[in-house]
Enzyme design. Structure first.
Site, PDB file in Angstrom:
ATOM      1  N   LYS A   1      62.809  43.861  26.214  1.00 57.27           N
ATOM      2  CA  LYS A   1      62.723  45.143  25.499  1.00 57.27           C
ATOM      3  C   LYS A   1      62.024  44.950  24.161  1.00 57.27           C
ATOM      4  CE  LYS A   1      65.580  48.693  23.200  1.00 57.27           C
ATOM      5  NZ  LYS A   1      66.941  49.247  22.987  1.00 57.27           N
TER       6      LYS A   1
ATOM      7  N   ASP B   1      63.779  51.101  16.103  1.00 54.95           N
ATOM      8  CA  ASP B   1      64.482  52.166  16.816  1.00 54.95           C
ATOM      9  C   ASP B   1      65.182  53.095  15.830  1.00 54.95           C
ATOM     10  OD1 ASP B   1      65.762  53.796  18.595  1.00 54.95           O
ATOM     11  OD2 ASP B   1      67.172  52.277  19.333  1.00 54.95           O
TER      12      ASP B   1
ATOM     13  N   LYS C   1      69.362  58.292  14.652  1.00 56.79           N
ATOM     14  CA  LYS C   1      70.557  57.495  14.391  1.00 56.79           C
ATOM     15  C   LYS C   1      71.108  57.815  13.011  1.00 56.79           C
ATOM     16  CE  LYS C   1      69.424  53.333  17.050  1.00 56.79           C
ATOM     17  NZ  LYS C   1      70.590  53.391  17.951  1.00 56.79           N
TER      18      LYS C   1
ATOM     19  N   ASP D   1      65.321  45.490  17.418  1.00 57.73           N
ATOM     20  CA  ASP D   1      65.370  46.070  18.763  1.00 57.73           C
ATOM     21  C   ASP D   1      64.254  45.534  19.671  1.00 57.73           C
ATOM     22  OD1 ASP D   1      67.023  47.604  20.336  1.00 57.73           O
ATOM     23  OD2 ASP D   1      65.917  49.479  20.017  1.00 57.73           O
TER      24      ASP D   1
ATOM     25  N   ASP E   1      67.598  58.447  21.957  1.00 62.74           N
ATOM     26  CA  ASP E   1      68.037  57.141  21.475  1.00 62.74           C
ATOM     27  C   ASP E   1      68.359  56.175  22.625  1.00 62.74           C
ATOM     28  OD1 ASP E   1      68.659  55.212  19.643  1.00 62.74           O
ATOM     29  OD2 ASP E   1      70.617  56.058  19.083  1.00 62.74           O
TER      30      ASP E   1
ATOM     31  N   GLU F   1      66.368  54.946  24.599  1.00 58.78           N
ATOM     32  CA  GLU F   1      64.953  54.715  24.887  1.00 58.78           C
ATOM     33  C   GLU F   1      64.696  53.397  25.606  1.00 58.78           C
ATOM     34  OE1 GLU F   1      66.359  53.783  22.211  1.00 58.78           O
ATOM     35  OE2 GLU F   1      65.547  51.782  21.897  1.00 58.78           O
TER      36      GLU F   1
ATOM     37  N   ARG G   1      66.191  51.824  28.051  1.00 56.12           N
ATOM     38  CA  ARG G   1      66.217  51.858  29.518  1.00 56.12           C
ATOM     39  C   ARG G   1      64.978  52.563  30.075  1.00 56.12           C
ATOM     40  NH1 ARG G   1      71.916  54.837  29.324  1.00 56.12           N
ATOM     41  NH2 ARG G   1      71.948  53.594  27.417  1.00 56.12           N
TER      42      ARG G   1
END
Ligand code: BES
Ligand code: MN
Ligand code: ZN
Length: 491
Positions: A256, A261, A268, A279, A338, A340, A342
């Site tokens: 990933k 993020d 967030k 991230d 959020d 994101e 996956r």
């Protein structure tokens, strides 16, 4: 820093000596230190130094080969493992911080009847010098200086080979942590792709980069939609390392790569958001593992797939409620922008599948829920192949990066049912967040044996880790290199 096997030809300022609890120190170096300190070592033992784990002492030597001797307790012999030596080395480095020490000798302990081999001890001690002496110093002077040369005494042939492994893993671990430390202002998808290209040229693996236009054309909308809120366009990096013949098959690694993020439109909360520069830990780990594999000349084939985006809110950003047609044709309703990771991983896994791997492993800072479930001490491990999971678990334990397996029963698919699309990308309840993300990914892997590592709870240390300190832990790199070594051996 550099690791060497053998005696230092110059003048080492310090020597590290490991001491077992309930045993008389009889090693060469300890006897020599006792003599040079005129019985100082014996005196310290009389005064109560027991050689317990985490116990350490510094002796100043008035004359002789070294100026400083560091005694490092490793506990009882039967309890020895790699972690003990990694922690001991870190406390040794702490002991000599503030002193001018550019060369250190380390006397390996003969592990004897303990479960640990000399080889494992050498590797653990060696790599720990790298782990514990890394600092992020692009924008600030490091708090202390570290030795430049580490000389390991008492290594046999196998232990020497292990030291080479330690050197490579140590360096690549620092490389990965350096990328994670870079803030969003310094590292974004294109920058990361550049870093990958440079790595490929340097270490000899192929690097292909797909830009946002190519990704749109290929229908990789999971990546495109997440990336479209940022002015820094998305990328997908494909790495290929060829160390064996084609019939050996290929292991796919997917990482990933969210360079930052914010959560996107599902923004967030501000507190702690700064750590979301981590991230892309999975991406950094996959790149580091490829570099290590190439440097170690591992006799296997690897495909690395790294989807890269910056998850930002903005005029062009995707909205909650949007529906994405993913690369494999599945339609997904975006419940939260959020969730994101996956979305980009689903397309990443799809891309990896097209490269026909015999197995796939993905690694991602995927769910905050993973920290709730397992804390900072275990990686969340999921997948569709018991055999693969058990092998990965073993590599985790050996490398000091332990995993815990969570189920991916189809029952959980219930939580991803959408009224408007085939799947949704999350659920608002607090139920099984880590598993739900895993079950989402499972939909995109098909029949390929696959494992998923959720490192959201372990990638970043808020509290100082015993030998990694605060900040990025490079979680997964050691485990994956170990796993690949095991695969190479059992071929
Ligand atoms: N990158 C985060 C996961 C994360 C959270 C990593 C905290 C490290 C520390 C991920 O993209 C995310 O935001 N996940 C959401 C999923 C939810 C919206 C279904 C989460 O965990 O809250
Ligand atoms: Mn997120
Ligand atoms: Zn994320």
């Amino acid at each position: 820093m550099n690791l060497f096997a053998g005696r230092c030809p110059g003048k080492p300022e310090a020597v590290f000596i490991f001491l077992c609890q309930k045993e008389k120190p009889l090693s060469q170096a300890s006897k020599q230190v006792d003599r040079l300190s005129q019985g100082g070592l014996s005196r310290i033992l009389e005064l109560g130094f027991k050689g317990k784990r985490k116990e350490s002492e510094l002796l100043v030597l008035p004359s002789g080969r070294w100026r400083l001797a560091v005694l490092l307790g490793v506990g009882e012999r039967k309890g020895l493992n790699g972690e003990v030596f990694r922690e001991a080395v870190a406390s040794g480095l702490k002991r000599i911080s503030g002193y001018k020490v550019s060369r250190v000798e380390v006397e390996l302990l003969d592990p004897g009847e303990s479960g640990l081999s000399l080889e494992e001890e050498a590797r653990a001690a060696g790599e720990a010098f790298w782990f514990a002496s890394y600092r992020y110093s692009e924008f600030k002077k490091p708090d202390r200086v570290f030795p430049k040369e580490v000389w390991i005494l008492g290594a046999d042939k196998k232990a020497r080979d292990a030291l080479f492994l330690a050197q490579v893993v140590g360096e690549e671990h620092c490389f990965a942590r350096e990328l994670v430390n870079k803030p969003g202002s310094e590292l974004w998808p294109e920058k990361f792709a550049e870093e990958a290209r440079r790595s490929g040229r340097r270490f000899g693996f192929k690097v292909k980069v797909y830009d946002e236009k190519a990704l749109s054309r290929m229908g990789y909308n999971g990546i495109v939609r997440v990336g479209q809120g940022s002015r820094r366009p998305a990328r997908l990096v494909e790495l290929s390392y060829r160390g064996a013949s084609v019939r050996e098959g290929t292991i796919g690694l997917v990482g990933k790569g969210v360079t930052f993020d914010t959560g996107g439109i599902s923004l967030k909360p501000p507190q702690g958001m700064e750590t979301m520069k981590d991230d892309m830990t999975g991406a950094a780990v996959v790149l580091g593992v490829m570099r290590a594999a190439a440097r170690l000349d591992l006799k296997l084939n690897l495909a690395g797939v790294i989807p890269l985006v910056e998850n930002m809110p903005g005029g062009a950003a995707q909205r909650p409620g949007d529906i994405i047609r993913m690369a494999d044709g599945t339609t997904v309703e975006v419940i939260s922008t959020d969730a994101e990771g996956r979305l980009i991983l689903a397309d990443g896994l799809y891309h990896c599948r097209r490269l026909k791997p015999k197995q796939m492993i993905d690694i991602a800072t995927l769910t905050g829920a993973c920290r709730m479930a397992l804390g900072r001490f275990a990686i969340g491990l999921m997948g569709n192949s018991e055999e693969l999971l058990s092998r990965i678990s073993q590599s985790g334990a050996l490398s000091g990066e332990r995993c815990w397996i969570l189920p991916l029963w189809d029952d959980y698919l219930e939580l991803l049912k959408s009224d408007a699309a085939e799947l949704k990308n999350g659920n608002w309840g607090r139920e099984a967040g880590t598993i739900v993300a895993g079950i989402f990914l499972k939909h995109f892997v098909g029949e390929v044996p696959w494992a998923h590592l959720d490192i959201a709870g372990t990638a970043w240390a808020d509290e100082a880790h015993p030998y990694l300190g605060r900040g990025p832990t490079g979680k997964g790199l050691r485990l994956l290199v170990r796993y690949l070594e095991q695969v190479e051996k059992t071929r």
